[in-house]
Design an enzyme around this catalytic site. Structure first.
Site, PDB file in Angstrom:
ATOM      1  N   GLY A 238       0.795  -1.213   0.000  1.00 16.88           N
ATOM      2  CA  GLY A 238       0.000   0.000   0.000  1.00 16.88           C
ATOM      3  C   GLY A 238       0.831   1.267   0.000  1.00 16.88           C
ATOM      4  N   ASP A 239       2.126   1.143   0.132  1.00 21.02           N
ATOM      5  CA  ASP A 239       3.017   2.301   0.162  1.00 21.02           C
ATOM      6  C   ASP A 239       3.129   2.920  -1.237  1.00 21.02           C
ATOM      7  OD1 ASP A 239       5.439   3.475   2.031  1.00 21.02           O
ATOM      8  OD2 ASP A 239       5.947   3.507  -0.098  1.00 21.02           O
TER       9      ASP A 239
END
Length: 288
Positions: A238-239
């Site tokens: 999700g980064d």
């Protein structure tokens, strides 16, 4: 895995006033002392014939289940995990194996070199710093942390933090929401509901344990497991920087979303922590 030193490991933990200790004797963790070949285990394991880490000794990945007391096993596994990407030798070994799987990643090494290890302390303080630093600048987070330490003491002990009134914590710069998060963490630690020095060996189980803390989501849990525990197969898909970096490294026409990045990285197991460091290395190098 019957020939693995992990398969028949004898786990033990010695408690002291300051910390828990583990010892490795003939590939077995135990609490025996006084043997000349044994050295204290900290962030890595040292034995008489030199530095020991899993990559150097070609140890297999630890099994999801181990014999003996679960908490003792988790403590030993955490030592194993910290050896994996907290030493330069071990991290570089993971990166080399990863580049053999995905040659496109080798271009990052050729251009920017190997990424440095990133190490954060295991435990309560690191997670509290994570909460303090959410959605503020590094300088602002440092200022709030300094005021908190002035108020409650070095490291912001959980008992001392819980004893503070809302107004006192607000004066340090903690919003009501962050106070709720900080109190959630402190209460779980003080009550023993969560033992940050004996999280489950399985990564998903460890993440599930960490997200019980208010304010700690999946991304924060993954970052903690990667940098504090040094686990070798953590993938913070999700980064945003990782998604951008992976897309650019692989020459994808569009930025991949989180689901796509998770799917792409499946073949990189069990070296996804190394892949994350490479993606960040590329992203930071590309934006300089």
């Amino acid at each position: 895995m019957t020939d693995s030193p992990w398969a028949n490991a004898v786990w033990a933990r010695q408690k002291s006033a300051r910390r828990k200790s583990l010892y490795l004797v003939n590939n077995r963790f135990c609490s025996r002392q006084g043997q000349p070949e044994v050295r204290r285990i900290g962030d890595c394991v040292d034995i008489a014939d030199g530095h020991f880490d899993a990559a150097q000794h070609n140890l297999p990945l630890p099994p999801k289940r181990v014999q003996g007391d679960k908490k003792l096993a988790a403590s030993a596994m955490n030592v194993y995990h910290r050896c994996m990407v907290h030493t330069t030798h071990a991290l570089n070994a993971h990166i080399d194996q990863l580049c053999a799987i995905e040659p496109a990643l080798a271009a990052v090494i050729a251009r920017l070199g190997y990424p440095a290890t990133r190490v954060r302390p295991v435990g309560y303080e690191t997670l509290l710093r994570t909460i303090v630093g959410q959605q503020v600048s590094v300088a602002a987070a440092a200022s709030v942390w300094n005021r908190l330490e002035t108020l409650v003491g070095s490291g912001c002990p959980p008992e001392a933090l819980l004893a503070q009134a809302e107004e006192a914590l607000r004066a340090c710069g903690l919003s009501r929401q962050k106070q709720g998060y900080a109190r959630s963490l402190a209460e779980l630690v003080v009550s023993g509901a969560i033992d940050l020095h004996a999280l489950p060996a399985d990564d998903e189980d460890a993440i599930a344990e960490l997200v019980k803390i208010k304010g700690i989501g999946r991304w924060s849990a993954e970052i903690y497991l990667l940098f504090a525990e040094g686990r070798p197969d953590i993938w913070p898909a999700g980064d945003l920087a990782i998604r951008i970096g992976v897309g650019q490294i692989l020459g994808l026409p569009e930025r991949p979303d989180e689901k796509q990045v998770r799917a792409i990285a499946e073949k990189w197991r069990p070296h996804r922590s190394a892949a994350a460091l490479l993606a960040w290395q590329h992203y930071n190098g590309a934006t300089l």
